[in-house]
Enzyme design. Sequence first.
Site, PDB file in Angstrom:
ATOM      1  N   ASN A 194       2.347  -0.042  -0.659  1.00  0.00           N
ATOM      2  CA  ASN A 194       1.459  -1.107  -1.108  1.00  0.00           C
ATOM      3  C   ASN A 194       2.042  -1.701  -2.386  1.00  0.00           C
ATOM      4  OD1 ASN A 194       0.570   0.473  -3.369  1.00  0.00           O
ATOM      5  ND2 ASN A 194      -0.977   1.465  -2.077  1.00  0.00           N
ATOM      6  N   LEU A 195       1.431  -2.759  -2.886  1.00  0.00           N
ATOM      7  CA  LEU A 195       2.016  -3.472  -4.025  1.00  0.00           C
ATOM      8  C   LEU A 195       2.118  -2.587  -5.256  1.00  0.00           C
ATOM      9  CD1 LEU A 195       3.134  -6.110  -5.138  1.00  0.00           C
ATOM     10  CD2 LEU A 195       0.791  -6.794  -5.716  1.00  0.00           C
ATOM     11  N   GLU A 197       2.432   0.698  -5.385  1.00  0.00           N
ATOM     12  CA  GLU A 197       3.516   1.664  -5.168  1.00  0.00           C
ATOM     13  C   GLU A 197       4.876   0.993  -5.310  1.00  0.00           C
ATOM     14  OE1 GLU A 197       1.079   4.481  -1.963  1.00  0.00           O
ATOM     15  OE2 GLU A 197       2.263   2.753  -1.280  1.00  0.00           O
ATOM     16  N   ASP A 263      -2.868   3.728   6.687  1.00  0.00           N
ATOM     17  CA  ASP A 263      -2.625   4.513   7.899  1.00  0.00           C
ATOM     18  C   ASP A 263      -2.678   3.623   9.133  1.00  0.00           C
ATOM     19  OD1 ASP A 263      -2.548   6.737   6.276  1.00  0.00           O
ATOM     20  OD2 ASP A 263      -4.582   7.392   6.754  1.00  0.00           O
TER      21      ASP A 263
END
Length: 473
Positions: A194-195, A197, A263
Amino acid sequence: MKLTMPRFESAPVLVVGDVMLDRYWHGGTSRISPEAPVPVVKVDQIEDRPGGAANVALNIAALGAPALLVGVTGQDEAAESLANSLEAAGVKAALQRIEHQPTILKLRVMSRHQQLLRIDFEEAFDTDTQALQQSVEALLDQVKVLVISDYGKGALKNHQALIQAAVARRIPVLADPKGKDFSIYRGASLITPNLAEFEAIVGHCVDEADLVAKGAKLMSELELGALLVTRGEHGMTLLRPEQAPLHLPARAREVFDVTGAGDTVISTLAAAIAAAEDLPCAVGLANLAAGIVVGKLGTAAISAPELRRAIQREEGSERGVLSLEQLLQAIDDARAHNERIVFTNGCFDILHAGHVTYLEQARALGDRLIVAVNDDASVSRLKGPGRPINSVDRRMAVLAGLGAVDWVISFSESTPENLLAEVRPDVLVKGGDYGVEQVVGAEIVHAYGGAVKVLGLVENSSTTSIVEKIRSR
């Protein structure tokens, strides 16, 4: 980019990573505790759901793809609940059970669909990496994609060995990364941070151009096949070496809970790639799936019918004029929702009150009405020179505008028998004053247990009489 429903049943995927159990305590709140300023929840329902890598496998199975799972649990009640849930969902799980360590458990206290408290029970696992590696390698020849679902809980300590084992077999590797060291995913086919991370690795991105530049550098450094950055309300961005970036907008109509959205993204991606979809289409499907799952409460999976219906909305095939491929897909979705399919056919050259009444009566016999329309050449064969008055595209457009009609399709043969054999409606309907046995296609429908109905026609309403009246004036 045209999206279609993949053949997930022929797309086996292996998931390896941190499995956990998501437990929900549901109850009402009507008072504040006298001991502290906190609400008192009277628990009346306990619900267990597979979480982490287990939720990825569950999502894959829910799409109809064969799902295999390798992970680590304790030897306790939570592990039993997890194993039972996975078995019930059709997931083939090989779980390494470690004594004296608890299965990772996330307990959420819920009231009125709101999360009041989360309590985590977890310890970093002392995983037998060699045994886990052997479990993965024993299953790789049965699958088309490997997913590394990394939550940083200790199940995975040999990322490179897993990646190389799959690469050696030419199996794509998708990784959902965690932590501040992405070098452990070197050589993966695709990673899906994600952004937050992503920026923890490359630094803050001031705009999309900066994100693309930093993403390209990261792909080069780690020898990645592709990079997908999920960006919440800003959708997601797919980057591939030496190709233009693909930015997809968020598809959520209403965000209820983002738990497990990552997920859903990687599971849909993996299943679609295993089903031989190209990467942009797989990402498009994952984006649709994420838009569905954030509208659900808690850790959740989306089903194949839910995804199919979202594709229909995206492609404009929920109603209206369809190709045969689109129609069959729409019928599959309708049947998955236990909807009854009604079929009728005709020329419908000049639409009149008799047609409208007849189609409304036909629609009342089921949940979905298909109208099959003779194309121009077949109308000429049936009605003679000078017919049709209106071309097939115009006739279908008018029919598609009627509230009683769901789907319209054309056919070129003089009879719709070939189309009936493909569509297999629950009810075949014709209008006229003849018997059921005289309806074209009745034998086909009766053979598989369908019904055939003959409806009366509205008096003094026919295309031929309308045409003759116009000519006589």
